[in-house]
Design an enzyme around this catalytic site. Structure first.
Site, PDB file in Angstrom:
ATOM      1  N   SER A 117      35.706  38.675  28.908  1.00 57.11           N
ATOM      2  CA  SER A 117      34.712  37.605  29.086  1.00 57.11           C
ATOM      3  C   SER A 117      34.315  37.103  27.707  1.00 57.11           C
ATOM      4  CB  SER A 117      33.485  38.188  29.789  1.00 57.11           C
ATOM      5  OG  SER A 117      32.373  37.323  29.683  1.00 57.11           O
TER       6      SER A 117
ATOM      7  N   TYR B  61      26.686  44.404  31.351  1.00 53.84           N
ATOM      8  CA  TYR B  61      27.901  43.577  31.390  1.00 53.84           C
ATOM      9  C   TYR B  61      28.444  43.348  29.980  1.00 53.84           C
ATOM     10  CZ  TYR B  61      30.900  39.654  32.896  1.00 53.84           C
ATOM     11  OH  TYR B  61      31.968  38.824  33.167  1.00 53.84           O
TER      12      TYR B  61
HETATM   13  P1  NAD Z   1      34.519  37.529  42.124  1.00 53.06           P
HETATM   14  O1  NAD Z   1      33.204  38.122  42.525  1.00 53.06           O
HETATM   15  O2  NAD Z   1      34.956  36.228  42.685  1.00 53.06           O
HETATM   16  O3  NAD Z   1      35.682  38.586  42.379  1.00 53.06           O
HETATM   17  C1  NAD Z   1      35.509  39.943  42.097  1.00 53.06           C
HETATM   18  C2  NAD Z   1      36.641  40.716  42.729  1.00 53.06           C
HETATM   19  O4  NAD Z   1      36.421  42.112  42.468  1.00 53.06           O
HETATM   20  C3  NAD Z   1      36.710  40.567  44.245  1.00 53.06           C
HETATM   21  O5  NAD Z   1      38.061  40.586  44.656  1.00 53.06           O
HETATM   22  C4  NAD Z   1      35.988  41.817  44.749  1.00 53.06           C
HETATM   23  O6  NAD Z   1      36.346  42.199  46.063  1.00 53.06           O
HETATM   24  C5  NAD Z   1      36.477  42.812  43.711  1.00 53.06           C
HETATM   25  N1  NAD Z   1      35.630  43.987  43.642  1.00 53.06           N
HETATM   26  C6  NAD Z   1      34.262  44.049  43.585  1.00 53.06           C
HETATM   27  N2  NAD Z   1      33.839  45.320  43.575  1.00 53.06           N
HETATM   28  C7  NAD Z   1      34.967  46.095  43.624  1.00 53.06           C
HETATM   29  C8  NAD Z   1      35.190  47.491  43.654  1.00 53.06           C
HETATM   30  N3  NAD Z   1      34.178  48.361  43.633  1.00 53.06           N
HETATM   31  N4  NAD Z   1      36.467  47.940  43.698  1.00 53.06           N
HETATM   32  C9  NAD Z   1      37.507  47.059  43.735  1.00 53.06           C
HETATM   33  N5  NAD Z   1      37.354  45.721  43.716  1.00 53.06           N
HETATM   34  C10 NAD Z   1      36.100  45.246  43.656  1.00 53.06           C
HETATM   35  O7  NAD Z   1      34.467  37.494  40.540  1.00 53.06           O
HETATM   36  P2  NAD Z   1      35.212  36.599  39.435  1.00 53.06           P
HETATM   37  O8  NAD Z   1      34.234  35.627  38.904  1.00 53.06           O
HETATM   38  O9  NAD Z   1      36.537  36.134  39.912  1.00 53.06           O
HETATM   39  O10 NAD Z   1      35.373  37.695  38.295  1.00 53.06           O
HETATM   40  C11 NAD Z   1      36.570  38.388  38.083  1.00 53.06           C
HETATM   41  C12 NAD Z   1      36.526  38.982  36.696  1.00 53.06           C
HETATM   42  O11 NAD Z   1      36.356  37.934  35.736  1.00 53.06           O
HETATM   43  C13 NAD Z   1      35.371  39.965  36.458  1.00 53.06           C
HETATM   44  O12 NAD Z   1      35.826  41.041  35.665  1.00 53.06           O
HETATM   45  C14 NAD Z   1      34.372  39.127  35.684  1.00 53.06           C
HETATM   46  O13 NAD Z   1      33.542  39.907  34.888  1.00 53.06           O
HETATM   47  C15 NAD Z   1      35.308  38.262  34.874  1.00 53.06           C
HETATM   48  N6  NAD Z   1      34.689  37.019  34.366  1.00 53.06           N
HETATM   49  C16 NAD Z   1      34.202  36.090  35.240  1.00 53.06           C
HETATM   50  C17 NAD Z   1      33.653  34.929  34.722  1.00 53.06           C
HETATM   51  C18 NAD Z   1      33.111  33.867  35.605  1.00 53.06           C
HETATM   52  O14 NAD Z   1      32.480  32.947  35.072  1.00 53.06           O
HETATM   53  N7  NAD Z   1      33.316  33.904  36.892  1.00 53.06           N
HETATM   54  C19 NAD Z   1      33.613  34.722  33.344  1.00 53.06           C
HETATM   55  C20 NAD Z   1      34.120  35.695  32.501  1.00 53.06           C
HETATM   56  C21 NAD Z   1      34.672  36.840  33.029  1.00 53.06           C
END
Ligand code: NAD
Length: 251
Positions: A133, A146
């Site tokens: 991130s 985080y």
């Molecule tokens: P999201 O909430 O859409 O997806 C999260 C995924 O993780 C889902 O498939 C969920 O089922 C799975 N998950 C949650 N808890 C779990 C567990 N205990 N065991 C296994 N799987 C689990 O989130 P996203 O926004 O797509 O984020 C994905 C990654 O990207 C994360 O690591 C997040 O920190 C990172 N990220 C997101 C953003 C953003 O702006 N959305 C920015 C930077 C980094």
């Protein structure tokens, strides 16, 4: 189809960024192993769409990560993407939330990497991609767990890259700014509460405030970068942390 014959495990791929990465790798011919939670029928559709396997292991625990890797078998591409977020001032930050965020965003990657590496080393080719991130490079208030987890993930990635430098296996981070996914949408109410703002103010003055392009990153843009890192031409890219954040960390 430069990933034909390769198997890619993408954690947290039933939603958001992980799903976009899985689709991008599938479109280049990889066999996909999905992981994550969600509606059963929606997951069945995803399995059909990508002719994929799905393993619903819970990565909050060591046992969950170990069962995921045992069931997945040998993987050539490992994408550690599952993550969660919680927004609260440090003095109110629930210890259980701290533990869960560190477990899912950092410790799960330690377990999957340590279990995936033996096969990758044996086969002389592998790709480890960790969804970090912008918060692996810079902090924001109210996101102590985080930010700590993502900085830790970046450190883990660099260490693994050095250990594997001569094996044909690369390890890199992708560090998005704000991507419009359920994870971002879910933190709006808490941010409204923590900062005393309206929904529109949170979107424009908090989320996009630090993203100079003033637009959310698209999940497909992250997927395309992940696919690039799997190319043979990317074989000398290792230990890197790729920002895809609309200029956020340039400031
Ligand atoms: P999201 O909430 O859409 O997806 C999260 C995924 O993780 C889902 O498939 C969920 O089922 C799975 N998950 C949650 N808890 C779990 C567990 N205990 N065991 C296994 N799987 C689990 O989130 P996203 O926004 O797509 O984020 C994905 C990654 O990207 C994360 O690591 C997040 O920190 C990172 N990220 C997101 C953003 C953003 O702006 N959305 C920015 C930077 C980094």
């Amino acid at each position: 189809m430069f990933l034909s014959g390769r198997t890619a495990l993408v954690t947290g791929s039933t939603s958001g960024i992980g799903l976009a990465i899985a689709r991008a790798l599938h479109s280049e011919g990889a066999h996909i192993v999905l992981n994550g939670f969600g509606d059963e029928a929606a997951i069945a559709d995803l399995r059909k769409e990508m002719d994929a396997r799905h393993i619903d292991a819970d990565l909050l625990t060591c046992e969950g990560a170990e069962s995921l890797m045992a069931e997945a078998g040998d993987v050539d591409i490992l994408v550690n993407n599952a993550g969660m977020q919680n927004v609260a001032p440090i003095e109110d930050f629930a210890p259980a939330k701290w533990d869960a965020i560190i477990a899912l965003n950092l410790t799960a990657a330690f377990h999957t990497v340590r279990l995936a590496v033996p096969h990758m080393k044996r086969s002389g080719w592998g790709r480890i991609i960790n969804t970090a991130s912008a918060h692996s490079l810079a902090a924001s208030p109210f996101k102590s767990a985080y930010v700590a987890a993502k900085h830790g993930l970046a450190g883990l990635t660099k260490t693994v890259a050095l250990e594997l430098a001569q094996t044909g296996v690369t390890a890199n981070c992708i560090s998005p700014g704000y991507v419009w996914t359920p994870l971002v949408e879910g933190q709006i109410p808490d941010t409204m509460k923590s900062r005393g703002l309206s929904r529109e103010e949170v979107i424009n003055d908090v989320l996009l405030a630090r993203q100079p392009t003033k637009r959310f990153v698209q999940p497909e843009e992250v997927g395309a970068l992940a696919a690039f890192l799997c190319r043979d031409e990317a074989g000398n890219i290792t230990g890197s942390n790729y920002s895809i954040d609309g200029g956020w960390t340039a400031a």
